[in-house]
Motif scaffolding. Structure first.
Motif, PDB file in Angstrom:
ATOM      1  N   HIS A 149      81.951  37.515  96.941  1.00 21.70           N
ATOM      2  CA  HIS A 149      81.064  37.900  98.043  1.00 21.70           C
ATOM      3  C   HIS A 149      80.327  36.693  98.606  1.00 21.70           C
ATOM      4  O   HIS A 149      80.176  36.536  99.819  1.00 21.70           O
ATOM      5  CB  HIS A 149      80.058  38.948  97.570  1.00 21.70           C
ATOM      6  CG  HIS A 149      78.969  39.220  98.554  1.00 21.70           C
ATOM      7  ND1 HIS A 149      77.679  38.778  98.364  1.00 21.70           N
ATOM      8  CD2 HIS A 149      78.980  39.862  99.742  1.00 21.70           C
ATOM      9  CE1 HIS A 149      76.943  39.150  99.401  1.00 21.70           C
ATOM     10  NE2 HIS A 149      77.697  39.806 100.244  1.00 21.70           N
ATOM     11  N   THR A 153      79.401  34.200 102.497  1.00 25.14           N
ATOM     12  CA  THR A 153      78.016  34.454 102.910  1.00 25.14           C
ATOM     13  C   THR A 153      77.023  33.430 102.377  1.00 25.14           C
ATOM     14  O   THR A 153      75.994  33.177 102.993  1.00 25.14           O
ATOM     15  CB  THR A 153      77.559  35.846 102.436  1.00 25.14           C
ATOM     16  OG1 THR A 153      77.480  35.851 100.999  1.00 25.14           O
ATOM     17  CG2 THR A 153      78.526  36.930 102.901  1.00 25.14           C
ATOM     18  N   GLU A 178      72.605  45.732 101.273  1.00 25.84           N
ATOM     19  CA  GLU A 178      72.659  44.680 100.262  1.00 25.84           C
ATOM     20  C   GLU A 178      73.669  45.026  99.167  1.00 25.84           C
ATOM     21  O   GLU A 178      73.777  46.180  98.747  1.00 25.84           O
ATOM     22  CB  GLU A 178      71.287  44.500  99.602  1.00 25.84           C
ATOM     23  CG  GLU A 178      70.193  43.997 100.521  1.00 25.84           C
ATOM     24  CD  GLU A 178      70.318  42.513 100.831  1.00 25.84           C
ATOM     25  OE1 GLU A 178      71.132  41.825 100.193  1.00 25.84           O
ATOM     26  OE2 GLU A 178      69.581  42.051 101.717  1.00 25.84           O
ATOM     27  N   VAL A 179      74.381  44.007  98.705  1.00 23.48           N
ATOM     28  CA  VAL A 179      75.156  44.158  97.474  1.00 23.48           C
ATOM     29  C   VAL A 179      74.171  44.274  96.314  1.00 23.48           C
ATOM     30  O   VAL A 179      73.181  43.542  96.259  1.00 23.48           O
ATOM     31  CB  VAL A 179      76.090  42.944  97.272  1.00 23.48           C
ATOM     32  CG1 VAL A 179      76.755  42.997  95.903  1.00 23.48           C
ATOM     33  CG2 VAL A 179      77.135  42.888  98.375  1.00 23.48           C
ATOM     34  N   VAL A 203      78.778  47.717  96.647  1.00 26.40           N
ATOM     35  CA  VAL A 203      79.085  46.878  97.802  1.00 26.40           C
ATOM     36  C   VAL A 203      79.133  47.734  99.067  1.00 26.40           C
ATOM     37  O   VAL A 203      79.991  48.622  99.181  1.00 26.40           O
ATOM     38  CB  VAL A 203      80.441  46.168  97.615  1.00 26.40           C
ATOM     39  CG1 VAL A 203      80.758  45.289  98.827  1.00 26.40           C
ATOM     40  CG2 VAL A 203      80.442  45.327  96.337  1.00 26.40           C
ATOM     41  N   CYS A 206      80.864  47.178 104.698  1.00 19.23           N
ATOM     42  CA  CYS A 206      80.987  46.075 105.654  1.00 19.23           C
ATOM     43  C   CYS A 206      81.261  44.738 104.981  1.00 19.23           C
ATOM     44  O   CYS A 206      81.750  43.796 105.616  1.00 19.23           O
ATOM     45  CB  CYS A 206      79.734  45.974 106.521  1.00 19.23           C
ATOM     46  SG  CYS A 206      78.192  45.725 105.605  1.00 19.23           S
ATOM     47  N   HIS A 207      80.983  44.621 103.685  1.00 17.35           N
ATOM     48  CA  HIS A 207      81.214  43.363 102.969  1.00 17.35           C
ATOM     49  C   HIS A 207      82.613  43.278 102.354  1.00 17.35           C
ATOM     50  O   HIS A 207      83.039  42.192 101.937  1.00 17.35           O
ATOM     51  CB  HIS A 207      80.181  43.198 101.848  1.00 17.35           C
ATOM     52  CG  HIS A 207      78.779  43.022 102.326  1.00 17.35           C
ATOM     53  ND1 HIS A 207      78.364  41.924 103.037  1.00 17.35           N
ATOM     54  CD2 HIS A 207      77.677  43.806 102.187  1.00 17.35           C
ATOM     55  CE1 HIS A 207      77.075  42.035 103.322  1.00 17.35           C
ATOM     56  NE2 HIS A 207      76.638  43.179 102.822  1.00 17.35           N
TER      57      HIS A 207
END
Length: 234
Positions: A149, A153, A178-179, A203, A206-207
């Protein structure tokens, strides 16, 4: 469906046991047999084991879970008083009503009135696009997932690690984007028989594309590491 392929890829790369859980909020749930009563934490476990579970305000059998998942209001009156007494004097997860209050008001709010139903399904066969993907992982798998991830980012998860299991595993990531890395709450772990080495990475959907795209480029995925000496010559 692309999220099904994401699930298959991530399960293979991370060598996951069981299914990644796709959590979808909807007004149009799939036509599957619904349990007459089910707690949110048990619904997550059943989906991890391969079942599709539909929850709504009628069959969600945990008052706290119904509230935390956004399917109903927090218990009021005598029910609210009883819940506080149970948490402080029964479960003994907070030393006082003030501490319990602090836990609630400093946490993210539940997704109240977002939708009428919550579908929890194995992501590799889920018919609805997930809002949140919940991974059952050991510490090494969690490390790899968080690293994948962060590859694009550069961001550390802003974890929320106390409160109800359904809040930490589902609602927090859904509401904040948020993750999250969490352990589940102590009571839920005992009730569901969670293995000692299992934790949860949640998760927001969108991630997921970025995480999957990072797999062949990052050594936490399948990229080959080059030795430090390659960059120290000349």
């Amino acid at each position: 469906m692309i999220w099904q392929q994401y699930a298959k890829t991530l399960t293979e790369v991370l060598k996951l046991d069981g299914s990644i859980v796709a959590v979808s909020y909807t007004f149009d749930p799939p036509d599957v047999k619904r349990p007459k009563a089910c707690r949110g934490c048990f619904a997550l476990d059943k989906a991890h084991q391969g079942e599709t579970i539909v929850l709504d305000a009628e069959n969600s059998s945990c008052g706290g879970g119904t509230w935390h998942l956004g399917l109903g209001d927090p218990p009021q009156g005598k029910a609210g008083e009883g819940l506080k007494k149970f948490l402080v004097h029964g479960e003994k997860l907070a030393m006082s009503y003030a501490v319990f209050h602090r836990m609630m008001v400093t946490a993210s709010p539940p997704p109240k009135d977002l939708a009428s139903h919550i579908v929890m399904a194995p992501m590799d066969s889920a018919q609805l696009e997930p809002d949140v993907a919940v991974f059952y992982v050991n510490p090494e798998q969690a490390c790899r997932l968080i690293t994948l991830h962060a590859f694009f980012t550069g961001r550390s998860p802003k974890a929320e690690m106390i409160g109800a299991h359904c809040h930490m595993a589902v609602a927090y990531s859904l509401v904040t984007g948020e993750v999250n890395v969490s352990f589940g709450d102590w009571t839920a772990r005992k009730m569901t028989g969670t293995p000692k080495d299992v934790l949860y990475v949640s998760v927001p959907y969108c991630h997921l594309p970025g995480i999957v795209e990072s797999i062949p480029r990052c050594t936490a995925g399948t990229a080959e590491e080059r030795p430090f000496s390659d960059y120290m010559s000349g």
